[in-house]
Scaffold this motif. Structure first.
Motif, PDB file in Angstrom:
ATOM      1  N   LEU A 109     -31.733 -30.124   4.546  1.00 45.50           N
ATOM      2  CA  LEU A 109     -32.505 -31.131   5.279  1.00 45.50           C
ATOM      3  C   LEU A 109     -31.969 -32.527   5.001  1.00 45.50           C
ATOM      4  CD1 LEU A 109     -36.120 -29.762   4.761  1.00 45.50           C
ATOM      5  CD2 LEU A 109     -34.878 -29.886   6.924  1.00 45.50           C
ATOM      6  N   SER A 110     -31.544 -32.771   3.762  1.00 37.41           N
ATOM      7  CA  SER A 110     -30.989 -34.077   3.411  1.00 37.41           C
ATOM      8  C   SER A 110     -29.788 -34.405   4.277  1.00 37.41           C
ATOM      9  CB  SER A 110     -30.603 -34.084   1.930  1.00 37.41           C
ATOM     10  OG  SER A 110     -29.930 -35.269   1.588  1.00 37.41           O
ATOM     11  N   ALA A 111     -28.864 -33.448   4.408  1.00 33.40           N
ATOM     12  CA  ALA A 111     -27.682 -33.676   5.240  1.00 33.40           C
ATOM     13  C   ALA A 111     -28.063 -33.840   6.702  1.00 33.40           C
ATOM     14  CB  ALA A 111     -26.704 -32.514   5.075  1.00 33.40           C
ATOM     15  N   GLU A 112     -29.032 -33.043   7.171  1.00 35.30           N
ATOM     16  CA  GLU A 112     -29.457 -33.136   8.565  1.00 35.30           C
ATOM     17  C   GLU A 112     -30.053 -34.508   8.875  1.00 35.30           C
ATOM     18  OE1 GLU A 112     -32.165 -29.980   9.340  1.00 35.30           O
ATOM     19  OE2 GLU A 112     -30.643 -28.394   9.253  1.00 35.30           O
ATOM     20  N   LYS A 113     -30.877 -35.008   7.984  1.00 38.25           N
ATOM     21  CA  LYS A 113     -31.517 -36.297   8.238  1.00 38.25           C
ATOM     22  C   LYS A 113     -30.508 -37.430   8.157  1.00 38.25           C
ATOM     23  CE  LYS A 113     -35.464 -34.412   8.898  1.00 38.25           C
ATOM     24  NZ  LYS A 113     -35.920 -34.233  10.299  1.00 38.25           N
ATOM     25  N   LYS A 114     -29.555 -37.317   7.276  1.00 38.68           N
ATOM     26  CA  LYS A 114     -28.522 -38.355   7.217  1.00 38.68           C
ATOM     27  C   LYS A 114     -27.647 -38.306   8.467  1.00 38.68           C
ATOM     28  CE  LYS A 114     -26.697 -39.275   3.090  1.00 38.68           C
ATOM     29  NZ  LYS A 114     -26.107 -39.046   1.752  1.00 38.68           N
ATOM     30  N   TRP A 115     -27.399 -37.112   8.985  1.00 32.06           N
ATOM     31  CA  TRP A 115     -26.679 -37.006  10.256  1.00 32.06           C
ATOM     32  C   TRP A 115     -27.480 -37.646  11.388  1.00 32.06           C
ATOM     33  CZ3 TRP A 115     -22.131 -36.487  12.173  1.00 32.06           C
ATOM     34  CH2 TRP A 115     -21.125 -35.831  11.468  1.00 32.06           C
ATOM     35  N   LEU A 116     -28.788 -37.455  11.354  1.00 31.29           N
ATOM     36  CA  LEU A 116     -29.645 -38.076  12.370  1.00 31.29           C
ATOM     37  C   LEU A 116     -29.500 -39.589  12.348  1.00 31.29           C
ATOM     38  CD1 LEU A 116     -32.001 -37.855  14.461  1.00 31.29           C
ATOM     39  CD2 LEU A 116     -33.565 -38.040  12.508  1.00 31.29           C
ATOM     40  N   ILE A 117     -29.479 -40.162  11.160  1.00 30.95           N
ATOM     41  CA  ILE A 117     -29.338 -41.613  11.033  1.00 30.95           C
ATOM     42  C   ILE A 117     -27.940 -42.048  11.464  1.00 30.95           C
ATOM     43  CG2 ILE A 117     -29.418 -43.553   9.422  1.00 30.95           C
ATOM     44  CD1 ILE A 117     -32.130 -42.239  10.045  1.00 30.95           C
ATOM     45  N   ILE A 118     -26.938 -41.272  11.114  1.00 30.18           N
ATOM     46  CA  ILE A 118     -25.570 -41.589  11.524  1.00 30.18           C
ATOM     47  C   ILE A 118     -25.474 -41.650  13.045  1.00 30.18           C
ATOM     48  CG2 ILE A 118     -23.236 -40.613  11.651  1.00 30.18           C
ATOM     49  CD1 ILE A 118     -23.659 -39.625   8.756  1.00 30.18           C
ATOM     50  N   GLU A 119     -26.116 -40.710  13.708  1.00 31.44           N
ATOM     51  CA  GLU A 119     -25.983 -40.612  15.164  1.00 31.44           C
ATOM     52  C   GLU A 119     -26.920 -41.539  15.918  1.00 31.44           C
ATOM     53  OE1 GLU A 119     -26.688 -36.472  15.708  1.00 31.44           O
ATOM     54  OE2 GLU A 119     -24.619 -35.890  15.253  1.00 31.44           O
ATOM     55  N   LYS A 120     -28.036 -41.944  15.298  1.00 31.03           N
ATOM     56  CA  LYS A 120     -29.035 -42.727  16.021  1.00 31.03           C
ATOM     57  C   LYS A 120     -29.162 -44.162  15.513  1.00 31.03           C
ATOM     58  CE  LYS A 120     -30.379 -39.234  18.600  1.00 31.03           C
ATOM     59  NZ  LYS A 120     -30.089 -39.205  20.051  1.00 31.03           N
ATOM     60  N   ASN A 121     -29.405 -44.324  14.229  1.00 27.95           N
ATOM     61  CA  ASN A 121     -29.762 -45.642  13.705  1.00 27.95           C
ATOM     62  C   ASN A 121     -28.588 -46.444  13.184  1.00 27.95           C
ATOM     63  OD1 ASN A 121     -32.069 -43.612  13.310  1.00 27.95           O
ATOM     64  ND2 ASN A 121     -33.152 -45.549  13.176  1.00 27.95           N
ATOM     65  N   LEU A 122     -27.562 -45.752  12.672  1.00 25.66           N
ATOM     66  CA  LEU A 122     -26.402 -46.444  12.117  1.00 25.66           C
ATOM     67  C   LEU A 122     -25.118 -46.082  12.863  1.00 25.66           C
ATOM     68  CD1 LEU A 122     -27.108 -46.130   8.270  1.00 25.66           C
ATOM     69  CD2 LEU A 122     -27.153 -48.224   9.620  1.00 25.66           C
ATOM     70  N   ALA A 123     -25.265 -45.666  14.112  1.00 22.45           N
ATOM     71  CA  ALA A 123     -24.098 -45.240  14.882  1.00 22.45           C
ATOM     72  C   ALA A 123     -23.079 -46.358  15.006  1.00 22.45           C
ATOM     73  CB  ALA A 123     -24.530 -44.759  16.265  1.00 22.45           C
ATOM     74  N   GLY A 124     -23.547 -47.575  15.260  1.00 22.09           N
ATOM     75  CA  GLY A 124     -22.633 -48.704  15.394  1.00 22.09           C
ATOM     76  C   GLY A 124     -21.907 -49.024  14.103  1.00 22.09           C
ATOM     77  N   ASP A 125     -22.614 -48.932  12.978  1.00 23.14           N
ATOM     78  CA  ASP A 125     -22.002 -49.212  11.684  1.00 23.14           C
ATOM     79  C   ASP A 125     -20.941 -48.174  11.348  1.00 23.14           C
ATOM     80  OD1 ASP A 125     -24.129 -51.350  10.381  1.00 23.14           O
ATOM     81  OD2 ASP A 125     -25.110 -49.869  11.651  1.00 23.14           O
ATOM     82  N   VAL A 126     -21.254 -46.904  11.625  1.00 22.51           N
ATOM     83  CA  VAL A 126     -20.289 -45.842  11.360  1.00 22.51           C
ATOM     84  C   VAL A 126     -19.084 -45.980  12.288  1.00 22.51           C
ATOM     85  CG1 VAL A 126     -19.927 -43.341  11.355  1.00 22.51           C
ATOM     86  CG2 VAL A 126     -22.070 -44.292  10.487  1.00 22.51           C
ATOM     87  N   GLU A 127     -19.335 -46.318  13.540  1.00 21.61           N
ATOM     88  CA  GLU A 127     -18.233 -46.519  14.497  1.00 21.61           C
ATOM     89  C   GLU A 127     -17.310 -47.634  14.026  1.00 21.61           C
ATOM     90  OE1 GLU A 127     -15.758 -46.240  17.794  1.00 21.61           O
ATOM     91  OE2 GLU A 127     -17.317 -44.847  17.129  1.00 21.61           O
ATOM     92  N   ASN A 128     -17.873 -48.713  13.548  1.00 27.68           N
ATOM     93  CA  ASN A 128     -17.051 -49.827  13.053  1.00 27.68           C
ATOM     94  C   ASN A 128     -16.177 -49.382  11.885  1.00 27.68           C
ATOM     95  OD1 ASN A 128     -18.291 -51.472  14.930  1.00 27.68           O
ATOM     96  ND2 ASN A 128     -19.730 -52.364  13.468  1.00 27.68           N
ATOM     97  N   LEU A 129     -16.757 -48.610  10.972  1.00 27.16           N
ATOM     98  CA  LEU A 129     -15.999 -48.136   9.812  1.00 27.16           C
ATOM     99  C   LEU A 129     -14.903 -47.159  10.253  1.00 27.16           C
ATOM    100  CD1 LEU A 129     -15.961 -48.393   6.702  1.00 27.16           C
ATOM    101  CD2 LEU A 129     -17.408 -46.348   6.610  1.00 27.16           C
ATOM    102  N   ALA A 130     -15.238 -46.302  11.214  1.00 22.31           N
ATOM    103  CA  ALA A 130     -14.258 -45.339  11.708  1.00 22.31           C
ATOM    104  C   ALA A 130     -13.104 -46.034  12.413  1.00 22.31           C
ATOM    105  CB  ALA A 130     -14.936 -44.343  12.637  1.00 22.31           C
ATOM    106  N   GLN A 131     -13.380 -47.089  13.162  1.00 20.44           N
ATOM    107  CA  GLN A 131     -12.324 -47.838  13.835  1.00 20.44           C
ATOM    108  C   GLN A 131     -11.409 -48.517  12.815  1.00 20.44           C
ATOM    109  OE1 GLN A 131     -11.403 -47.893  16.934  1.00 20.44           O
ATOM    110  NE2 GLN A 131     -13.090 -46.637  17.728  1.00 20.44           N
ATOM    111  N   ARG A 132     -12.003 -48.979  11.750  1.00 29.09           N
ATOM    112  CA  ARG A 132     -11.198 -49.575  10.671  1.00 29.09           C
ATOM    113  C   ARG A 132     -10.277 -48.514  10.059  1.00 29.09           C
ATOM    114  NH1 ARG A 132     -12.152 -54.330   8.251  1.00 29.09           N
ATOM    115  NH2 ARG A 132     -14.259 -54.410   9.134  1.00 29.09           N
TER     116      ARG A 132
END
Length: 930
Positions: free
Chosen positions: A414-437
């Protein structure tokens, strides 16, 4: 360095200001508090209820009072020989019109004196926010807001501004030409081309079109001020100019119902150094670093030396003046380089007490090289809380939770699932920026050339989702063994999840571990290190949002374990673990804080104390839940193929009611309203049926309706008739748990921290509920009575306190006695060692005991637990009749003559102390050698 004997946390706000705090200083001193522990007191957004939305850290918050009121508080504190521990906010400021540094950036862009104050990516991959900062502050789509006339241009003495309700943003000076020249022909007709004021206006336009690009700093500011001043002068002196400006403002603001009429304003907005957008955009496209996912809090680049000195100037001054005797650093993990920051802070403020807000996992330690005295105490909270959870009953709780709710997934999954939820919904832009870097770095060398943006982002996201701690602290090519193990373990787990991305994962691992860099240029090495440090700033917010603000509202096996810094998969803490924790604390962080409630905790400390009782009686608890669910089944609503609430939320509600139901009947109506507010927040945070980003009003309304039915008409309510006897039983045992918790907090190694009002029972929900006003007049009156009665007949007083235990007076009494002992034996509790004491006898598992010694002085703390098999509800667990042969085995060298400083009664010992003798009059004991 002044080490606090104890701290008392105050939550300042407009309704509770410097004057109000001044009024309670004598009470705090009388209680035994050595240091006031203040929430942020720097200038914050108007109406701030917490002070963390700072707009100017170089000023005191005027809403808390003027300098005279501040000085009066300082005087009162110093008069009582108290210290001042100040919470500071180095990571972020408010994204708000009152933040003048940020407004200067939004008006002047790269020419702003504060251009590099904020953590903004001006070279973002998305063209529409390149060289502009996103402003995701609109309550609806940008197009709707502008065409509904909600975004308005305005003009006054300060110049042109863009306004959206209370938000006011500046207009860059270069855009004034577009505004002035619109309908300029109208002014030509009214004044004629040779009119002096028309000529002046042409002069303004000439200045605007010929602002020298090389003008920087003061020169540019002077030119901008000159242009604005001339325009305002014309506006005030010439009616035709005033009419032109008013007409232009009206034209730019368009006409609702005519979308094309807003093209002027839209074009002007597209020229600004910011892009207004719907607040939800910030979750997926963002070019500034936020505090977690809060758009209205923009992060500060405190790693820049000039920014550090600017933002800490007032703090340093108040330390130098002897007003602040310590600081607590908020969200240390948000900083780019925490180690460097702490070194700079220590150099700037000198040898004062410093603690950090830091979340540590159960087996994680604070980096030993940090120049601090310790943390603000979340790890202590979870160790102490876990002592009162009976680990033997974990299987029974697992079975029933799965059976009743249908939640079968493990906590780790559940911990991994909820963190994935945040990655895809709430912090998608932040993760995208890091991935582009990361993609840009991969393209620099042959080894990464074939990695796709998709593959790198997928691999990176898997690592982020599985990262087991808040962050690592890599700042150079040297990686500590602790950080290395975390990274290698995480990568190994990620390979099992996405085996097809093994090469990408190994590539990221090499970057994180600073491997294979010998062939790189210095610039490429710097790029990789910057990526690592940026990633370290993201793992913390992801953990906070995925676990603390999501999973802890959805994994409801036992809510007392769902706490900040906690891990609900650990069902209880063994005494040996608690003792080891305290011994390590003595060795490394002797003056770290001990807390049991803060402004961030998910529920009040006495709510947890009650809920932990359930861990002792799994069968009785399961039977109650089944009965309640049967009674309340007809109260649920069935809509669209779903039953509201679902069983997991229903289970959450029952635990919440058991833990927080008030002692006082008079509080019941207010409790119901508070509960409803809390439930909305809880189900949105859980992000299963509804969420802040996508609220489902149908589910929320029906859940609230269900809760109302459970609590409606208390005199005839079948559920309440079944519920209240069981809840009252739990509350009685919860009182005993609470008293043991108070003892441990005040006697274990560290600085005990008392959250405002917690000298009485704290049955609060999460913030903002835990910042409700405190009745200090009542507390002062009770303390005065205790101090009057205590010297004459302490045992009679204790009897009276047990008779009225629901009032909380007994908790205040114990707090007072322990704080007085800490003051009287300050060296013992601040410098003493820690010795676990062996407990023997039939009930040895029910006692936590340890000794503190320094020089020739010694103290023994005795805290019972697991009371349900010992006494009936409401009975006192006292004397040999309860404790039978249970006793402490004392190590050699301890004294034989003691005084129980709680009851003031003497006690003699040889090689053992009978628990029945030590706990003859009060459920916990603190024995101090005579």
């Amino acid at each position: 360095m002044r080490i606090p004997v104890s701290t008392y946390r105050i939550q300042f706000r407009q309704e509770y200001d410097f004057a109000a705090a001044t009024a309670i200083v004598p009470y705090l001193a009388a209680l035994g508090i050595s240091d006031l522990y203040a929430s942020p007191i720097f200038k914050a957004r108007a109406g701030s209820s917490h002070g963390y939305d700072v707009v100017d850290p170089t000023q005191l918050n005027p809403e808390l009072g003027d300098r005279e009121a501040f000085d009066a508080l300082v005087s009162a504190i110093q008069q009582h020989q108290m210290g001042w521990l100040q919470d500071i906010v180095p990571n972020h400021m408010a994204y708000d019109s009152q933040n003048l540094w940020l407004m200067d950036v939004l008006e002047n862009g790269s020419d702003s004196d504060s251009f590099d104050y904020f953590d903004i990516d001006w070279n973002h991959i998305y063209e529409e926010i390149r060289e502009r900062v996103l402003a995701p502050l609109l309550g609806n789509l940008y197009s709707d807001c502008i065409e509904n006339g909600e975004i308005k241009l305005a003009y006054d003495e300060t110049g042109l501004s863009v306004n959206y309700y209370s938000l006011r943003l500046p207009v860059r000076i270069e855009s004034y030409a577009r505004f002035i020249t619109y309908n300029l022909g109208q002014l030509t007709k009214a004044l004629g081309r040779r009119h002096p004021d028309f000529v002046k206006l042409l002069g303004i336009l000439y200045l605007l079109k010929n602002l020298p690009a090389e003008a920087k700093g003061r020169e540019r500011y002077d030119q901008v001020a000159f242009v604005k001043g001339l325009l305002w002068e014309l506006h005030e002196q010439n009616e035709a100019v005033k009419e032109l400006i008013a007409a232009n403002v009206q034209s730019f603001n368009g006409e609702v119902g005519s979308p094309e009429s807003f093209n002027l304003l839209d074009s002007l907005l597209n020229e600004q150094f910011y892009r207004l957008s719907f607040w939800k955009v910030g979750a997926e496209e963002i070019n500034y670093r936020r505090f977690f996912t809060v758009n209205e809090l923009i992060s500060v680049r405190v790693e820049e030396l000039k920014v550090f000195h600017k933002t800490h100037s007032l703090i340093a001054q108040l330390v130098e003046d002897g007003i602040f005797t310590g600081v607590r650093i908020d969200h240390i993990d948000g900083l780019y380089n925490p180690v460097e920051y702490l070194e700079r802070l220590r150099e700037k403020i000198g040898d004062v007490y410093i603690t950090v807000e830091k979340i540590l996992e159960l087996t994680e330690s604070l980096p030993t090289g940090w120049q601090v005295q310790g943390t603000s105490g979340y790890e202590f909270l979870n160790y102490v809380n876990g002592l009162f959870c009976d680990a033997n009953n974990e299987p029974a709780f697992d079975r029933f939770y799965t059976t009743f709710t249908g939640v079968a997934s493990s906590y780790d999954r559940l911990s991994a699932e909820k963190k994935w939820l945040i990655i895809e919904k709430n912090l998608a832009g932040d993760v995208e920026n890091l991935a582009q870097r990361l993609k840009r770095i991969a393209g620099q060398t042959r080894s990464g050339g074939d990695f796709t943006a998709y593959g790198l982002k997928r691999a990176l996201s898997e690592i982020l989702a599985l990262f087991p701690i808040y962050r690592t602290y890599i700042t150079s090519d040297v990686v500590s063994e602790t950080d290395r193990q975390v990274i290698q373990t995480t990568i190994a787990a990620a390979k099992k999840q996405v085996p097809l991305l093994q090469r990408e994962l190994e590539y990221i691992e090499a970057i994180l571990l600073r491997n294979n860099e010998d062939y790189l240029t210095d610039e490429q090495k710097a790029d990789r290190l910057h990526f690592v440090m940026r990633m370290q700033q993201l793992t913390g917010p992801l953990m906070a949002k995925g676990i603390e603000d999501t999973l802890l509202y959805g994994y409801n096996r036992l809510l007392s374990l769902n706490e900040v810094g906690g891990n609900p998969s650990h069902f209880g803490i063994l005494p040996e673990q608690f003792h080891t924790f305290n011994q390590q604390k003595v060795d490394h962080w002797l003056h770290s804080m001990n807390t049991t409630s803060t402004h961030d905790t998910k529920r009040g400390e006495d709510v947890r104390a009650r809920l932990n009782v359930l861990s002792e009686i799994p069968d009785a608890w399961a039977e109650q839940i089944k009965q309640w669910a049967d009674i309340n089944f007809s109260k649920k609503e069935r809509l669209g193929g779903r039953t509201i609430p679902d069983r997991n939320d229903e289970y959450f509600l029952y635990q919440t009611l058991v833990g927080s139901f008030p002692f006082d009947e008079a509080e019941f109506p207010a409790f119901v309203e508070r509960l409803k507010d809390y439930l909305i927040k809880a189900v949105r945070e859980a992000k299963v049926h509804t969420a802040w980003l996508r609220p489902d009003s149908e589910y929320e309304n029906e859940f609230i309706a269900f809760a109302e039915k459970l609590l409606d008409a208390p005199e005839t309510n079948e559920f309440l008739a079944q519920f209240r006897p069981f809840q009252a039983m739990i509350a009685e045992y919860g009182i005993l748990n609470s008293l043991s918790q108070v003892l441990l907090k005040n006697t274990a190694p560290g600085v005990p921290d008392l959250y405002q009002g917690d000298e009485f029972w704290n049955l609060s929900f999460v913030d903002p509920d835990n910042r409700r006003p405190i009745d200090y007049q009542q507390r002062m009156a009770v303390l005065d009575q205790l101090k009057t009665k205590l010297p004459h007949n302490p045992l009679a007083l204790i009897d009276d306190l047990f008779e009225t235990r629901a009032t909380g007076n007994i908790k205040l009494f114990l707090t007072y006695q322990l704080l007085q002992a800490r003051k009287a034996f300050a060296n013992l509790f601040q410098q003493g060692d820690y010795q676990p004491l062996e407990v023997a006898g039939d009930l040895q598992n029910h006692i936590i005991a340890f000794a503190r010694t320094v020089g020739g002085q010694a103290a023994i703390a005795i805290a019972p637990r697991f009371f349900t098999p010992l006494v009936q509800p409401g009975e006192r667990p006292l004397g040999t009749a309860v404790w039978k042969d249970t006793h402490l085995v004392l190590p050699s060298g301890l004294p034989s003559t003691w005084t129980n400083v709680i009851t003031t009664q003497p006690l003699q010992s040889q090689s053992t102390i009978a628990i029945g003798d030590a706990l003859q009059h009060f459920p916990v004991a603190l024995l101090v050698s005579s």
